[in-house]
Design a protein around this motif. Structure first.
Motif, PDB file in Angstrom:
ATOM      1  N   GLY A 178       0.818  -1.212   0.000  1.00 31.23           N
ATOM      2  CA  GLY A 178       0.000   0.000   0.000  1.00 31.23           C
ATOM      3  C   GLY A 178       0.850   1.259   0.000  1.00 31.23           C
ATOM      4  N   GLY A 179       1.921   1.253   0.798  1.00 27.30           N
ATOM      5  CA  GLY A 179       2.835   2.393   0.826  1.00 27.30           C
ATOM      6  C   GLY A 179       3.506   2.621  -0.522  1.00 27.30           C
ATOM      7  N   LEU A 185       0.761   4.073  -2.899  1.00 29.39           N
ATOM      8  CA  LEU A 185       0.506   5.492  -2.628  1.00 29.39           C
ATOM      9  C   LEU A 185       1.649   6.361  -3.135  1.00 29.39           C
ATOM     10  CD1 LEU A 185      -1.011   5.318   0.969  1.00 29.39           C
ATOM     11  CD2 LEU A 185      -2.187   6.014  -1.139  1.00 29.39           C
ATOM     12  N   THR A 186       2.871   5.892  -2.921  1.00 29.60           N
ATOM     13  CA  THR A 186       4.043   6.648  -3.377  1.00 29.60           C
ATOM     14  C   THR A 186       4.054   6.778  -4.897  1.00 29.60           C
ATOM     15  OG1 THR A 186       5.297   5.910  -1.446  1.00 29.60           O
ATOM     16  CG2 THR A 186       6.571   6.747  -3.323  1.00 29.60           C
ATOM     17  N   LEU A 187       3.696   5.699  -5.587  1.00 28.53           N
ATOM     18  CA  LEU A 187       3.676   5.738  -7.057  1.00 28.53           C
ATOM     19  C   LEU A 187       2.555   6.634  -7.584  1.00 28.53           C
ATOM     20  CD1 LEU A 187       4.314   1.968  -7.921  1.00 28.53           C
ATOM     21  CD2 LEU A 187       5.949   3.871  -8.082  1.00 28.53           C
ATOM     22  N   LEU A 188       1.396   6.545  -6.956  1.00 27.90           N
ATOM     23  CA  LEU A 188       0.236   7.301  -7.445  1.00 27.90           C
ATOM     24  C   LEU A 188       0.255   8.778  -7.060  1.00 27.90           C
ATOM     25  CD1 LEU A 188      -2.682   4.785  -6.806  1.00 27.90           C
ATOM     26  CD2 LEU A 188      -1.799   5.550  -9.025  1.00 27.90           C
ATOM     27  N   LEU A 238       3.357  15.227   1.402  1.00 23.26           N
ATOM     28  CA  LEU A 238       2.335  14.829   2.372  1.00 23.26           C
ATOM     29  C   LEU A 238       2.173  13.308   2.370  1.00 23.26           C
ATOM     30  CD1 LEU A 238       0.149  15.488   4.439  1.00 23.26           C
ATOM     31  CD2 LEU A 238      -1.447  15.774   2.517  1.00 23.26           C
ATOM     32  N   VAL A 239       2.117  12.717   1.191  1.00 24.42           N
ATOM     33  CA  VAL A 239       1.981  11.258   1.086  1.00 24.42           C
ATOM     34  C   VAL A 239       3.206  10.572   1.675  1.00 24.42           C
ATOM     35  CG1 VAL A 239       1.827   9.306  -0.535  1.00 24.42           C
ATOM     36  CG2 VAL A 239       0.408  11.339  -0.873  1.00 24.42           C
ATOM     37  N   THR A 265       5.436   7.242   5.769  1.00 25.71           N
ATOM     38  CA  THR A 265       6.477   7.064   6.788  1.00 25.71           C
ATOM     39  C   THR A 265       5.860   6.775   8.150  1.00 25.71           C
ATOM     40  OG1 THR A 265       8.042   8.487   5.609  1.00 25.71           O
ATOM     41  CG2 THR A 265       8.428   8.160   7.968  1.00 25.71           C
ATOM     42  N   ILE A 266       4.870   7.558   8.532  1.00 29.07           N
ATOM     43  CA  ILE A 266       4.181   7.327   9.811  1.00 29.07           C
ATOM     44  C   ILE A 266       3.525   5.947   9.804  1.00 29.07           C
ATOM     45  CG2 ILE A 266       2.240   8.075  11.265  1.00 29.07           C
ATOM     46  CD1 ILE A 266       2.985  10.988  10.337  1.00 29.07           C
ATOM     47  N   GLY A 267       2.899   5.599   8.703  1.00 35.13           N
ATOM     48  CA  GLY A 267       2.274   4.277   8.583  1.00 35.13           C
ATOM     49  C   GLY A 267       3.275   3.144   8.731  1.00 35.13           C
ATOM     50  N   ILE A 268       4.452   3.305   8.140  1.00 35.03           N
ATOM     51  CA  ILE A 268       5.482   2.271   8.252  1.00 35.03           C
ATOM     52  C   ILE A 268       5.981   2.161   9.690  1.00 35.03           C
ATOM     53  CG2 ILE A 268       7.854   1.659   7.593  1.00 35.03           C
ATOM     54  CD1 ILE A 268       7.173   2.678   4.766  1.00 35.03           C
TER      55      ILE A 268
END
Length: 169
Positions: free
Chosen positions: A126-127, A130-133, A138-139, A144-147
């Motif tokens: 998912g990370g 999101l990074t690719l899209l 902000l993403v 980073t927080i999610g990881i």
């Protein structure tokens, strides 16, 4: 091809696709990058599904699947770190979860999937998605927080699950 090799072949496709995914990303060929990313996500789902349907699951196959996921996730995050989307320390978290999985699974002589760690790879995918899209600061901060949060949760969950399993024996 016998039924035992089908899931292995599908997992291998994920490993083979990684250099092409990185290359398309680096060359900024967005459509190819998205298609390849969707392909590797599909193979991640498909290999487990096929292994269960064909009754071709194995301990070694489980390790190969996790290793393929680790190679893909770490390969993409190394690429993102080189592009300065993420700090290099993020790689230490990814490696820590993989090493913990391998050590505790080897110690217990079988692949052990704890409740949170089972979904850690999906969160990492998912990370990447999101990074690719949405290549935006902000993403990157949200990922980073999610990881960090999912890594801490996974490590704590794995230790608790492992200790609980050891106490039952």
């Amino acid at each position: 091809m016998n039924k035992q090799t089908v899931p292995w072949a599908i997992t291998s496709l994920r490993v083979v696709a990684l250099p092409f995914l990185i290359c398309s990303f680096n060359q900024q060929i967005r459509v190819a990058t998205y298609v390849l990313f969707l392909f590797v996500m599909f193979t991640d789902f498909l290999d487990g599904y096929v292994a269960k349907k064909l009754e071709a699951t194995s301990r070694l196959g489980s390790y190969f699947d996790v290793t393929a996921d680790f190679l893909l996730v770490s390969g993409m995050f190394i690429t993102f770190v080189l592009e300065e989307f993420y700090s290099p320390w993020i790689l230490l978290l990814i490696v820590a979860v993989f090493v913990q999985f391998m050590l505790t699974s080897l110690y217990s002589k079988r692949a052990v999937y704890d409740p949170v760690g089972k979904y850690y790879g999906s969160l990492m995918y998912g990370g990447i998605g999101l990074t690719l899209l949405f290549p935006d600061q902000l993403v990157y901060s949200i990922v980073t927080i999610g990881i960090v949060v999912s890594t801490i949760a996974s490590l704590v969950s794995r230790v608790a699950y492992f200790l609980h399993a050891q106490n039952r024996q």
